[in-house]
Design a protein around this motif. Structure first.
Motif, short mmCIF file in Angstrom:
data_model
loop_
_atom_site.label_atom_id
_atom_site.label_comp_id
_atom_site.label_asym_id
_atom_site.label_seq_id
_atom_site.Cartn_x
_atom_site.Cartn_y
_atom_site.Cartn_z
N ASP A 28 12.21 -0.26 -2.23
CA ASP A 28 11.75 1.11 -2.21
C ASP A 28 10.32 1.22 -2.68
OD1 ASP A 28 11.37 3.81 -4.02
OD2 ASP A 28 12.54 4.17 -2.20
N THR A 29 9.96 0.35 -3.61
CA THR A 29 8.66 0.45 -4.26
C THR A 29 7.94 -0.88 -4.24
OG1 THR A 29 9.56 2.10 -5.78
CG2 THR A 29 7.50 1.03 -6.42
N LEU A 30 6.68 -0.84 -3.84
CA LEU A 30 5.80 -1.99 -4.00
C LEU A 30 4.78 -1.60 -5.04
CD1 LEU A 30 5.08 -4.85 -2.94
CD2 LEU A 30 3.31 -3.71 -1.60
N GLY A 31 4.75 -2.36 -6.11
CA GLY A 31 3.85 -2.04 -7.21
C GLY A 31 2.81 -3.12 -7.42
N ALA A 44 1.32 1.98 -7.24
CA ALA A 44 2.55 1.69 -6.51
C ALA A 44 2.66 2.60 -5.30
CB ALA A 44 3.77 1.87 -7.41
N ILE A 45 3.42 2.13 -4.34
CA ILE A 45 3.67 2.92 -3.14
C ILE A 45 5.14 2.84 -2.78
CG2 ILE A 45 3.10 0.98 -1.61
CD1 ILE A 45 1.87 3.15 0.29
N SER A 46 5.68 3.98 -2.38
CA SER A 46 7.04 4.01 -1.88
C SER A 46 7.04 3.45 -0.47
CB SER A 46 7.56 5.45 -1.88
OG SER A 46 8.82 5.53 -1.24
N TRP A 47 7.81 2.41 -0.26
CA TRP A 47 7.71 1.66 0.99
C TRP A 47 8.08 2.51 2.21
CZ3 TRP A 47 5.33 -2.79 1.43
CH2 TRP A 47 5.46 -3.50 2.62
N ARG A 65 4.69 7.60 -0.53
CA ARG A 65 4.12 8.28 -1.69
C ARG A 65 3.51 7.25 -2.62
NH1 ARG A 65 9.50 10.32 -5.03
NH2 ARG A 65 10.78 8.51 -4.53
N THR A 66 2.50 7.69 -3.33
CA THR A 66 1.75 6.76 -4.17
C THR A 66 1.66 7.27 -5.60
OG1 THR A 66 -0.33 7.83 -3.52
CG2 THR A 66 0.37 5.90 -2.24
N TYR A 67 1.34 6.33 -6.46
CA TYR A 67 1.20 6.66 -7.89
C TYR A 67 0.21 5.68 -8.48
CZ TYR A 67 2.59 7.82 -12.67
OH TYR A 67 2.59 8.23 -13.97
N TYR A 68 -0.69 6.21 -9.33
CA TYR A 68 -1.77 5.38 -9.88
C TYR A 68 -1.86 5.54 -11.39
CZ TYR A 68 -3.38 5.22 -5.02
OH TYR A 68 -3.46 5.03 -3.66
N SER A 104 -1.60 0.88 -0.18
CA SER A 104 -1.06 1.17 1.14
C SER A 104 -0.11 0.06 1.56
CB SER A 104 -2.19 1.31 2.17
OG SER A 104 -2.91 0.10 2.28
N ARG A 105 0.52 0.25 2.69
CA ARG A 105 1.41 -0.80 3.19
C ARG A 105 1.50 -0.73 4.71
NH1 ARG A 105 3.11 3.80 4.63
NH2 ARG A 105 5.32 4.40 4.53
N ASP A 106 1.81 -1.88 5.29
CA ASP A 106 2.05 -1.99 6.72
C ASP A 106 3.51 -2.38 6.86
OD1 ASP A 106 2.39 -2.91 9.37
OD2 ASP A 106 0.26 -3.38 9.51
N LYS A 107 4.34 -1.42 7.21
CA LYS A 107 5.77 -1.69 7.26
C LYS A 107 6.14 -2.68 8.35
CE LYS A 107 6.92 2.69 7.46
NZ LYS A 107 7.79 3.87 7.59
#
Length: 122
Positions: free
Chosen positions: A31-34, A49-52, A56-59, A70-73
């Motif tokens: 769920d989360t990549l931190g 972190a980003i919710s995969w 959503r992001t958090y810093y 960011s992420r590339d699913k």
């Protein structure tokens, strides 16, 4: 399940770097990549972190406005774009994966990459 962080290096103050976190292994579900970092002589700290799934992001306060996660699913790769780097950003940066959204809680993360060193010279 494996995570591999890359992209670190030696840069000058004000420069930019992009870290990558490649994920692999069967049954990987997150769920989360931190992103965390550990400076010499200091404890490891949360960075971003980003919710995969929903993105959503958090810093942390120290990087908000300078770093972007960011992420590339499709490729199963996470990124940490770091701009306006400062000497105090010098650290080993780790990516980690968690199955729940408690982004700043290190204990929530089940899988960790090996870390990549970022050095910012003044």
């Amino acid at each position: 399940v494996q995570l591999q962080a890359s992209g670190g290096g030696l840069v000058q103050t004000g420069a930019s770097l992009r870290l990558s976190c490649a994920t692999s292994g069967s049954g990987f579900s997150t769920d989360t990549l931190g992103w965390f970092r550990q400076a010499p002589g200091k404890e490891r700290e949360f960075v971003a972190a980003i919710s995969w799934i929903v993105g959503r992001t958090y810093y942390s306060d120290s990087v908000r406005g300078r770093f972007t996660v960011s992420r590339d699913k499709d490729k199963n790769i996470g990124y940490l774009q770091m701009n306006s780097l400062k000497p105090e950003d010098t650290a080993v940066y780790y990516c980690a994966a968690a199955s729940r959204w408690y982004p700043a809680n290190e204990n929530e993360y089940d899988y960790w990459g090996q870390g990549t060193l970022v050095t910012v010279s003044s």
